[in-house]
Design a protein around this motif. Structure first.
Motif, PDB file in Angstrom:
ATOM      1  N   LEU A 161      -7.144  -1.776   1.052  1.00 36.58           N
ATOM      2  CA  LEU A 161      -7.587  -1.894   2.444  1.00 36.58           C
ATOM      3  C   LEU A 161      -6.446  -1.836   3.447  1.00 36.58           C
ATOM      4  CD1 LEU A 161     -10.243  -4.678   1.957  1.00 36.58           C
ATOM      5  CD2 LEU A 161     -10.693  -2.347   2.761  1.00 36.58           C
ATOM      6  N   GLN A 162      -6.733  -1.197   4.565  1.00 35.20           N
ATOM      7  CA  GLN A 162      -5.832  -1.232   5.712  1.00 35.20           C
ATOM      8  C   GLN A 162      -6.373  -2.258   6.718  1.00 35.20           C
ATOM      9  OE1 GLN A 162      -5.139   2.807   7.114  1.00 35.20           O
ATOM     10  NE2 GLN A 162      -5.056   3.580   5.024  1.00 35.20           N
ATOM     11  N   ASP A 205       0.801  -1.227   0.000  1.00 39.20           N
ATOM     12  CA  ASP A 205       0.000   0.000   0.000  1.00 39.20           C
ATOM     13  C   ASP A 205       0.835   1.278   0.000  1.00 39.20           C
ATOM     14  OD1 ASP A 205      -2.165  -1.612  -0.078  1.00 39.20           O
ATOM     15  OD2 ASP A 205      -2.738  -1.347   2.010  1.00 39.20           O
ATOM     16  N   GLN A 206       2.072   1.180  -0.414  1.00 49.67           N
ATOM     17  CA  GLN A 206       2.940   2.346  -0.532  1.00 49.67           C
ATOM     18  C   GLN A 206       3.671   2.252  -1.866  1.00 49.67           C
ATOM     19  OE1 GLN A 206       3.659   4.798   2.021  1.00 49.67           O
ATOM     20  NE2 GLN A 206       1.890   3.919   3.077  1.00 49.67           N
ATOM     21  N   LEU A 207       4.319   3.346  -2.238  1.00 48.74           N
ATOM     22  CA  LEU A 207       5.232   3.283  -3.368  1.00 48.74           C
ATOM     23  C   LEU A 207       6.642   3.101  -2.822  1.00 48.74           C
ATOM     24  CD1 LEU A 207       3.890   6.163  -5.643  1.00 48.74           C
ATOM     25  CD2 LEU A 207       3.233   3.753  -5.610  1.00 48.74           C
ATOM     26  N   PHE A 226      -0.079   9.231  -2.370  1.00 52.43           N
ATOM     27  CA  PHE A 226       0.956   8.899  -1.385  1.00 52.43           C
ATOM     28  C   PHE A 226       1.745  10.120  -0.913  1.00 52.43           C
ATOM     29  CE2 PHE A 226       0.122   5.578  -4.434  1.00 52.43           C
ATOM     30  CZ  PHE A 226      -0.366   4.587  -3.609  1.00 52.43           C
ATOM     31  N   ALA A 231      -1.598   7.028   6.468  1.00 51.24           N
ATOM     32  CA  ALA A 231      -1.618   5.570   6.530  1.00 51.24           C
ATOM     33  C   ALA A 231      -1.417   5.101   7.967  1.00 51.24           C
ATOM     34  CB  ALA A 231      -0.518   4.994   5.637  1.00 51.24           C
ATOM     35  N   ARG A 286      -7.480  12.189   2.155  1.00 48.05           N
ATOM     36  CA  ARG A 286      -6.689  10.977   2.382  1.00 48.05           C
ATOM     37  C   ARG A 286      -6.315  10.944   3.853  1.00 48.05           C
ATOM     38  NH1 ARG A 286      -1.740  12.068   0.382  1.00 48.05           N
ATOM     39  NH2 ARG A 286      -2.237  14.267   0.192  1.00 48.05           N
TER      40      ARG A 286
END
Ligand code: FE2
Lengths: 89, 486
Positions: free
Chosen positions: B416-417, A49-51, B14, B471, B468
């Motif tokens: 999904l987290q 889920d990251q780059l 991101f 994370a 967003r």
């Protein structure tokens, strides 16, 4: 209508500007990369889920969505509909 | 003034978020919030507020950011705050990053020598009426549950005798005791493990120490009715690494893996070590003691999953080699061997970031909830990038009895987290209740909290954040009976 075609609409300008900005920000590896390719040099890829930068170059290069932050999602609307959406427009 | 260089890995969805947030009465789509959900889904994770001092520092050094979805009578509020550790405050005062690589104090700015280096970014727990943000390199940081502002480190009235505290303590569902531990307990590069039992009122009531076969990361443990189980191995460190300005851990694929089993009624000298060919054990779901056997379930990677912990043999991190499968391991305490049985219980890969119904901690349980990537599901590449088959797009209820997976698909632009399970009531049968977790919507550039029926795995409602969210690593449901959220 003929008069309008000589002057780009606000959304056309917005879309053009955003696409241009996105294009200049793209590293060459992203633009060239595609799933299935196995580049021999480091590649920006999606992982957990990251780059990340994959130094092995084995992973598929990440390509961001087209039109992100552009006017893409509203390009099918008329100028009048856009004015209704955006109070300031 | 800060310059946040637009690196190739911090673009688009991101990119840094940076802000703190309050959203009152969040938008809800697709249904109503169940009115019996009263409490908060609290999560912690983070990002670098100031860019890292050195380029090889990685994800485990990001500044902690704690957030919660507060549920009250069918309404959800969102709050997000930086965990204001001494490190965060020092950086803010200097308007720059003062701290060097992950758990390596030797290349920090001299002005912060001796300051607590933790970023408290890994997990959240509630115990004895207090909320904590945790990271395994320091003491817990107490957080005000109403405001999410940081109060400070907590050492249990001076009775907790380790410099470190795991991100994954466990609770005895019968006594309410918290069983916790710290590794590198006596300071940097020490190889002692401190185990501590804190009663339900927050008082330390028992403690012991032991040493590991070698110093390695010991991120999680299993609590059974009779034993504590500590997987470790592969991650190595030493003074030479730290003096060479490397991050704390390197991955040595020639190092053996070990699993330590400590009887709960014994002390440190009673620990027994089993040996294993190396897999990367980061998280464990749970386990139980049956007669003279200890059985655990865990998601195990076939190699180091963290790109920021480089291989000690100099080879580059290879993300194509880090697949995680759900394993069951059985340890025979009657056996004289140091080996054990290991079986893969589901043939498809899934995440180690899974949960059981916490009320079954230490006992036999039937269900594991975790995330996985289903490459057969649709993905809108035009709107969300070329991530088909690469995103965790499903929550799954993994039934250990039938070996059946009941899926919940998050959407065709979503990733999904970690999820959390909320029992329907104190006496509800195992797994009857709600599953909730945050999905990143890469097309709409926002976070969405999915609330589902945990049995049918059907979605009940979705809370929409208009941005967003930073994370998160781990999150947990905390009911109004555990904490006063106001
Ligand atoms: Fe963890």
């Amino acid at each position: 209508m003929a008069g309008q075609s000589l002057q780009p609409s606000r959304r056309a300008l917005m879309k053009g500007a955003a696409v241009l900005a996105g294009a200049t920000a793209l590293p060459a590896a992203w633009a060239a990369g595609a799933i299935g390719e196995t580049p021999s040099r480091p590649v920006v890829t999606f992982y957990m889920d990251q780059l990340i930068i994959d130094q092995t170059g084995k992973s598929p290069a990440y390509r961001p969505p087209a039109g992100l932050r552009s006017a893409g999602p509203v390009e099918h609307l008329s100028d009048a509909e856009i004015r209704l959406l955006q109070g300031w427009a | 003034m800060v310059t946040l260089t637009q690196t190739t890995t911090r673009q688009g969805f991101f990119a840094p978020g940076r802000f703190e947030a309050d959203v009152f009465d969040c938008e809800v789509q697709g249904g109503k919030i169940p009115e019996d959900l009263n409490g908060a889904f609290v999560r912690v994770g983070g990002e670098f507020f100031y860019p890292s001092m050195y380029p090889n520092d990685g994800g485990f050094s990001v500044d902690g950011y704690i957030s919660m979805f507060r549920f009250k009578k069918g309404i959800v509020d969102y709050r997000g705050r930086w965990v204001k550790t001494p490190r965060w405050k020092a950086n803010r005062a200097a308007n720059r990053q003062l701290f060097g690589n992950y758990r390596n104090p030797f290349f920090d700015d001299p002005s912060v020598k001796g300051l607590d280096r933790t970023v408290a970014n890994t997990a959240v727990v509630a115990h004895a009426g207090k909320l904590f943000a945790l990271k395994e390199d320091a003491l817990p940081y107490e957080i005000n549950p109403k405001t999410l502002e940081t109060i400070g480190p907590w050492d249990f009235n001076g009775k907790y005798k380790s410099e470190t505290f795991t991100a994954h303590p466990r609770w005895d569902p019968v006594t309410g005791d918290m069983i916790t531990y710290g590794y590198e307990a006596s300071g940097l590069l020490t190889n002692d493990i401190y185990v501590c039992v804190v009663d339900k009122h927050g008082n330390v009531k028992n403690e012991t120490r032991f040493k590991a076969p070698y110093l390695s990361m010991m991120h999680d443990m299993v609590l059974t009715e009779k034993h504590l189980v500590f997987p470790m191995g592969g991650y190595v460190t030493n003074m030479k690494r730290l003096k060479a300005n490397k991050v704390h851990w390197g991955w040595d694929k020639s190092a053996p893996g070990y699993i330590g089993i400590l009887p709960r009624d014994g002390d440190g000298k009673d620990v027994r070590w089993f040996k294993t060919p190396l897999t990367a054990a980061v998280h464990v779901f749970g386990g139980r003691t049956v007669g003279n056997k200890v059985i655990i379930e865990a998601g195990l990677y076939n190699s180091n999953p963290f790109p920021f912990f480089e291989n000690t043999d100099g080879s580059p991190f290879d993300p194509t080699k880090t697949t995680c499968y759900l394993h069951r391991q059985t340890f025979d305490l009657n056996s004289k061997r140091d080996g054990f049985e290991d079986e893969i219980i589901f043939s498809d890969p899934a995440s180690d970031l899974g949960k059981i119904d916490d009320r079954y901690t230490g006992q036999a349980y039937r269900e594991i909830f975790t995330t996985y990537a289903d490459p057969k599901r649709p993905f809108d590449e035009a709107r969300a990038g070329n991530l088909r088959g690469r995103v965790s797009n499903c929550y799954g209820r993994f039934d250990l009895g039938t070996k059946k997976i009941t899926p919940l698909f998050a959407g065709n632009t979503h990733s999904l987290q970690e999820s959390t399970f909320v029992p329907k009531s104190k006496n509800a049968p195992e797994g009857e209740g709600y599953l909730m977790g945050v999905a990143s919507n890469y097309a709409e550039m926002r976070a969405e909290l999915i609330i589902a029926d945990a049995q049918s795995m059907t979605e009940l409602a979705r809370v929409i954040l208009p941005f967003r969210s930073s994370a998160a690593l781990h999150g947990k449901w905390m009911g109004d009976d555990e904490l006063d959220f106001g």
